[in-house]
Structures are given as C-alpha cells and as structure tokens.
Enzyme design. Structure first.
Site, PDB file in Angstrom:
ATOM      1  N   LEU A 254     -21.466 -42.562  35.904  1.00  0.00           N
ATOM      2  CA  LEU A 254     -20.249 -42.796  35.756  1.00  0.00           C
ATOM      3  C   LEU A 254     -19.896 -43.956  36.687  1.00  0.00           C
ATOM      4  CD1 LEU A 254     -18.582 -39.355  35.643  1.00  0.00           C
ATOM      5  CD2 LEU A 254     -18.629 -40.896  33.732  1.00  0.00           C
TER       6      LEU A 254
ATOM      7  N   GLY B  33     -19.739 -44.831  47.764  1.00  0.00           N
ATOM      8  CA  GLY B  33     -20.496 -45.274  49.222  1.00  0.00           C
ATOM      9  C   GLY B  33     -21.528 -44.098  49.582  1.00  0.00           C
TER      10      GLY B  33
ATOM     11  N   THR C  68     -24.461 -42.009  43.588  1.00  0.00           N
ATOM     12  CA  THR C  68     -24.273 -42.303  42.279  1.00  0.00           C
ATOM     13  C   THR C  68     -23.595 -41.099  41.366  1.00  0.00           C
ATOM     14  OG1 THR C  68     -26.272 -43.565  42.200  1.00  0.00           O
ATOM     15  CG2 THR C  68     -25.278 -43.332  40.285  1.00  0.00           C
TER      16      THR C  68
ATOM     17  N   ASP D  31     -13.811 -42.546  55.564  1.00  0.00           N
ATOM     18  CA  ASP D  31     -12.635 -43.528  55.000  1.00  0.00           C
ATOM     19  C   ASP D  31     -11.387 -42.837  54.756  1.00  0.00           C
ATOM     20  OD1 ASP D  31     -14.132 -43.165  51.694  1.00  0.00           O
ATOM     21  OD2 ASP D  31     -13.521 -41.871  52.897  1.00  0.00           O
TER      22      ASP D  31
HETATM   23  N1  ATP Z   1     -14.687 -36.673  38.988  1.00  0.00           N
HETATM   24  C1  ATP Z   1     -14.907 -37.948  38.584  1.00  0.00           C
HETATM   25  N2  ATP Z   1     -14.621 -38.006  37.189  1.00  0.00           N
HETATM   26  C2  ATP Z   1     -15.034 -39.050  36.672  1.00  0.00           C
HETATM   27  N3  ATP Z   1     -15.579 -40.120  37.144  1.00  0.00           N
HETATM   28  C3  ATP Z   1     -15.742 -40.053  38.480  1.00  0.00           C
HETATM   29  C4  ATP Z   1     -15.448 -38.936  39.338  1.00  0.00           C
HETATM   30  N4  ATP Z   1     -15.588 -39.260  40.762  1.00  0.00           N
HETATM   31  C5  ATP Z   1     -16.268 -40.412  40.621  1.00  0.00           C
HETATM   32  N5  ATP Z   1     -16.290 -40.868  39.392  1.00  0.00           N
HETATM   33  C6  ATP Z   1     -16.736 -42.449  39.131  1.00  0.00           C
HETATM   34  O1  ATP Z   1     -17.688 -42.584  39.961  1.00  0.00           O
HETATM   35  C7  ATP Z   1     -17.555 -43.801  40.647  1.00  0.00           C
HETATM   36  C8  ATP Z   1     -18.095 -43.787  42.066  1.00  0.00           C
HETATM   37  O2  ATP Z   1     -17.365 -42.399  42.596  1.00  0.00           O
HETATM   38  P1  ATP Z   1     -17.183 -42.093  44.198  1.00  0.00           P
HETATM   39  O3  ATP Z   1     -16.362 -41.171  44.614  1.00  0.00           O
HETATM   40  O4  ATP Z   1     -18.575 -41.984  44.665  1.00  0.00           O
HETATM   41  O5  ATP Z   1     -16.740 -43.517  44.648  1.00  0.00           O
HETATM   42  P2  ATP Z   1     -16.019 -44.007  45.808  1.00  0.00           P
HETATM   43  O6  ATP Z   1     -14.701 -43.413  46.032  1.00  0.00           O
HETATM   44  O7  ATP Z   1     -16.085 -45.332  45.783  1.00  0.00           O
HETATM   45  O8  ATP Z   1     -16.940 -43.393  46.943  1.00  0.00           O
HETATM   46  P3  ATP Z   1     -17.167 -43.089  48.363  1.00  0.00           P
HETATM   47  O9  ATP Z   1     -15.713 -42.278  48.716  1.00  0.00           O
HETATM   48  O10 ATP Z   1     -18.322 -42.127  48.417  1.00  0.00           O
HETATM   49  O11 ATP Z   1     -17.102 -44.651  48.986  1.00  0.00           O
HETATM   50  C9  ATP Z   1     -15.998 -43.969  40.383  1.00  0.00           C
HETATM   51  O12 ATP Z   1     -15.673 -45.240  40.777  1.00  0.00           O
HETATM   52  C10 ATP Z   1     -15.653 -43.406  39.221  1.00  0.00           C
HETATM   53  O13 ATP Z   1     -15.831 -44.340  38.082  1.00  0.00           O
END
Ligand code: ATP
Length: 576
Positions: free
Chosen positions: A293, A297, A300, A411
């Site tokens: 998806l 940070g 995946t 963050d």
């Molecule tokens: N619960 C979810 N349902 C659908 N897609 C999701 C979900 N969580 C994350 N994603 C997808 O995965 C990507 C990466 O999610 P993640 O939470 O790791 O991102 P982030 O907020 O940039 O991370 P971090 O907080 O770890 O820096 C998101 O941009 C989104 O596209």
C-alpha cells in the site's frame, strides 16, 4: 464440515466473562480436553489457571485467540512495595513435553540460584543468595536453566528505570503447544507425558486434516454442535452491539470496569491482540509486492485479509534490530492509548520475538488525501470546497487530540506537526503536491510556494481554480482565511506557530463564517449562540480582512509583517 471435524468429546467450554475455552485450555471437569486447567468458570472475574502440573494458580484476566493470556496475582504489588530483591516471590513452572511458556511482551524477570548464569541479561538486583535478573534479551525465550520466573507487579507510581514498563496489574504469558501435541489433538488424540517426561499421544485417529484448518478452529473456538456456533455468533453480535468487539483492544476488553482500567494501564504490550507471523504472511500473500500500500518512515505497509475476513493494513518494520524493537514498542504503546474516530485502529501486532515485527491496522480503503488531490484517484474538483474544509477540520481534530493526549513520539511533537498540517492545508487549497521537482527551484517545496504567494497577496494564484474562488464570495473568504491560517502554521520559528487547538478552533470558525476579532472580543454569549446555531450569522465577506491573524496571536496583518516572521523563505521544509 468444520463442526463434524471438531473433537466431539471436547466442545468449547463456556467460562463466564472469558468466553469459551478451547484447546489447550479446559476446565476441571474435562481434563482430557486440554493441557492447562481453568478453574472457577462459574465465578466471573475469578477464574484461575494452573501453570503446569503442580504449578501456581493465577487469576486470568483474558484469554486470547492465539493462546496468550493475561494473568494476575494480587500478592505481588504489595510485595514489591518493599523495593527489595527478596520481596520478589518466585514460582517455578515445571517443563512439559507438551507445551512451553513464553513471556513475549514484557521485561520478564527471573530468580537465579547462581549469579554467573546471568550473563547476557541485565542484572537488576543481587542479594546474598538471590540474583534477580531482568529479561532483556530477544534471543532468550524461556528462563535460563537454574532460574525460575518472577513476575513483579508494579504500582503505577513506581519509577524504576528498568521496570517502568512492567505491567501494573498483570502479566502476559503465551502458551506454545508443541507440534506433536497439536498433531495428536487434531487426530482427536490426547497429549500425555509418560513417567519419563516423554510425549505420548493416546487414542488418536489418523486423518488428513491440514494445519490451517486446525488453526482456524483453535483460533476461534468454533466447531462444537451447530447450536454452539449460533451461541457464539449471538455472543459476538452482542459484543459488537456493545461496541467493544471491533475496538482495537477487543480481545482483551473485559466488561468488568475494574479489570478494564487495569488493562488500560498496561505497558506497551498489553491490551493488544497478538497475531502470529504466519497468519499475517498468509493474509498478505507472503508480503507480496503487489499487496504493497505504501512505505513510511518505519516500514512498508501491505494490504491483507485475515482468516476472519477482516481487511487489514500490515506494517512490516524495516529491520529487526533492537532499535526497531524499541520503536515497535513505542508505536504500540502510543496506539493502544489512542481512541479517536479519525485515527486508524490498531488491531494487533506480532510478538517481538517473531520472525518479523508487524503491526496490524484497520484497512482504510479509499487511499490518501494526496491520492485524491493530485494522485492516482484525482479527478478535477471531485473534492469540493466544503469537503476539503471538512477534511481539514477532521484532521486538525485528530492532531489536537494527539497533542492533548500527552503522547511523545518521533513525529508527534506539537509544533512540527503544526507545520506539517500547514502544508496539508495548502495541499487542500491548491491541489498541488507537497513536493514537486518540476516546479521552479524555489517552489519545489509547496510551503515556500505558498508563502511567496501569500506575501505577494496573490492567494488567488494558490487556490485551485475549480473551487470557485473567483465566482463565490464565501469560498473566496474561507479560502483566504485558511491560507492565512496555513501561513501561520508554516512559520520557520516554531514559537510563532499556533497550537493545534487554536488551529482547530480557527478552522471551525472559518467554516461557520464567524468573523474573528470583533465577535471574539465583544460578546462571549453571542459567540456561544452563534456556534449553537451552526450557520453563518454574518456574511463572511463583510468581515474585516485578515482579522483571523490578529485574533490568533498577532496584532498585525501577515501581509505587513511577513518579513519579520519568515527568516528565510527559500530554505527547504523544516518540520522539526
Ligand atoms: N491503515 C491503512 N490503510 C490503508 N493504507 C494505509 C494504511 N496505513 C498506511 N497505509 C498506506 O501506506 C503508506 C505508508 O504508511 P505509514 O503509516 O508507514 O506512513 P507514514 O505516516 O508516512 O509513516 P511513518 O509515520 O512511519 O513515518 C501510507 O501513505 C498509505 O498509503
């Protein structure tokens, strides 16, 4: 079919608030149906389990689908108050050829007879004949030889650096049944240990059940007579109606209020359902590239479908090293403490000893805001101004909640979130991506682009033309107010940024068309009335221009003072 394959002699046994017991747990009346005995099923919240033959009896707070338990022994908190090594009482769990215990989610402690065997562990205290050691070694799953388990239970006020995370009211134990015993059980046999302590399977019938089907039945305790399935589904439906089945902590949620508050006081690992690595590998088609998806940070994120049909987002952390384990622990700790309608629910995680560190979230099917604004799912003006205004308010409300909830996270530092939120506001206004290499070098960064436009009093160049900025006075006023608010959020100097609370409040005011300064400073009661009416009492365009900024924090208009506010508007985004 599942029903008839279940051992008819051992249907799931009702056990009060704990739900149904299934293998490897059983009650005293049906010892042949399980390996670990549960007592007091008829007394809600007083059920006990015996840890091994002749082992200690402990109270059960929860039994989870994956054979993990939350246990408690009310004696420990009192003992620990003394702060002495000798205040820890131990209990010895004899080893069994049929199962083993694991303490996956806490700083387990052992009492060792010999000081030298504590190598590889952090020593907590050492008194004459005792060595109390602190379990902090990911490769050790069970007590080292010569050591017995101690489960200290701390009061909330205990501040020990090693122990601050230890659960205050109970501890977590995972029961791992051996493969031979599972096979034996799946063939309707009974697992026994002979006089030499060796495994024996009595009365098994050969059959070709596959492991996953057994897993399913064990996991859900389904398989008794049809009536039982009906009873279970009624039970689940009732829990759903009560609104607790779907909560992130559902499998640990007790209807007993005192037990619930104990659980909420749990350390990082408590209160979160544990998934097995294999279940999540199966759900994501072995972390198939096509199921990705996105990346964040920490890891995946993959789309997955659990055996119970739930769609989930599984985050796989990048590296399985100690630092990651700490981050993993932090993320769980944070997420289990959060309850907000706009925050994704955490369904569970894998054990920190698992092959991979995985977090399982509720799947959000409709993509990200960026996808809709300028990504794969974007289509011109699908997101109208009122929708964007609502997205801004809902997001701000979640962030304000996070900031109010005393959560410290990589963050989640207040003012850098405010900056990031400012960028989101500009994305919503402009439909442009936060970073775009095809833009002029000073404007690759959307924040810089926005600041330049606002300073030039050219907000109209910033706002997506499809939103009706030129044709609708109300949109023009609201978009200008939001741009000015974003401008404040994007200040290089953190101190100059408003708090998330203020941002939320201002967005709400903009939405209802409330004029700023005048209403605020004049009649407080009028203001309340205004809010309760939930409709714009004043025509927003009549409001004094830029009053928003005056109201928030500064006495002057941004247009006149921007040079003072922004020390360097061409530097790349600084969000910390
Ligand atoms: N619960 C979810 N349902 C659908 N897609 C999701 C979900 N969580 C994350 N994603 C997808 O995965 C990507 C990466 O999610 P993640 O939470 O790791 O991102 P982030 O907020 O940039 O991370 P971090 O907080 O770890 O820096 C998101 O941009 C989104 O596209």
């Amino acid at each position: 079919e599942e029903v008839t394959e279940f051992n008819p002699r051992c249907p799931p046994l009702p056990c009060g608030n704990l739900g149904f017991l299934s293998f490897p747990f059983s009650d005293a009346m049906n010892p042949e149906c399980g390996l670990l005995k549960v007592d007091n099923c008829s007394e809600p919240f007083r059920q006990k389990i015996q840890l091994g033959k002749d082992g200690p009896w402990l109270y059960i707070k929860e039994i989870n689908q994956d054979n993990s338990l939350i246990l408690s022994d009310q004696v420990y908190p009192d003992r620990f108050k003394n702060h002495f090594c000798r205040s820890f009482q131990n209990f010895t769990i004899s080893r069994s050829p049929l199962y083993s215990f694991e303490f996956p989610f806490q700083l387990a402690m052992f009492n060792c007879s010999n000081y030298s065997i504590t190598t590889g562990f952090d020593l907590l205290c050492n008194e004459s004949n005792h060595s109390i050691i602190f379990y902090n070694h990911t490769t050790h799953r069970s007590p080292p030889a010569g050591c017995s388990v101690i489960q200290p239970q701390l009061t909330k006020t205990q501040k020990s650096v090693f122990l601050h995370n230890i659960y205050s009211g109970g501890f977590f134990l995972q029961v791992n049944v051996t493969k031979e015993c599972l096979d034996c059980y799946s063939k309707r046999g009974q697992c026994l240990s002979d006089s030499n302590g060796k495994f024996q399977c009595s009365g098994s019938k050969t059959g070709n059940r596959n492991k996953s089907r057994l897993g399913l039945k064990l996991g859900f305790g389904i398989g008794g007579p049809v009536l039982l399935i009906v009873a279970l589904s009624i039970y689940i439906t009732q829990r759903r109606r009560k609104g607790i089945y779907d909560s992130p902590n559902s499998r640990y949620t007790s209807s007993d209020p005192s037990s619930k508050s104990d659980l909420e006081a749990a350390s990082a690992y408590f209160g979160v359902p544990i998934f097995s690595y294999s279940e999540l590998a199966e759900a994501t088609n072995n972390f198939n590239h096509e199921k990705e998806l996105g990346d964040g940070g920490f890891g995946t994120v993959y789309y997955g479908k659990l055996r119970d049909g739930r769609e989930v987002a599984v985050k796989r952390l990048y590296e399985h090293n100690y630092r990651r384990v700490e981050q993993f622990r932090n993320e769980i700790e944070i997420l289990t403490r959060l309850r907000h309608k706009n925050l994704v629910s955490l369904y569970g995680c894998t054990s920190r000893h698992s092959q991979g560190l995985l977090l399982v979230y509720e799947f959000i099917p409709n993509g990200t805001i960026a996808d809709h604004l300028h990504g794969d799912r974007a289509s011109p003006c699908l997101l109208t101004w009122p929708i964007r205004m609502n997205i801004a308010i809902e997001t701000a409300s979640a962030l304000a909640y996070l900031h109010a909830s005393d959560i410290i996270h990589r963050d989640l530092t207040d003012k850098s979130d405010v900056y990031s939120f400012g960028v989101v506001l500009i994305e919503l206004l402009s439909s442009m991506p936060a970073v775009d290499l095809s833009r002029h070098k000073h404007e690759i960064n959307l924040a810089n682009l926005a600041i330049n436009r606002i300073k030039k009093q050219a907000i109209d160049e910033l706002v997506d033309p499809c939103l009706g900025f030129h044709s609708d006075e109300e949109v023009k006023w609201m978009a200008t107010s939001v741009a000015e608010l974003a401008f404040l959020c994007l200040q290089q100097n953190k101190e100059m940024r408003p708090s998330m609370d203020v941002v939320l409040e201002e967005l709400q005011r903009i939405k209802i068309g409330e004029c700023k300064l005048e209403n605020l400073t004049r009649e407080d009661d009028d203001k309340k009335e205004l809010k309760s009416m939930q409709q714009p009492p004043l025509s927003p365009p009549h409001c004094e221009e830029s009053a928003l900024l005056k109201n928030i924090m500064l006495p002057r208009s941004p247009i006149s003072v921007t040079e003072n506010w922004i020390s360097n508007n061409t530097t790349p985004t600084v969000s910390n």
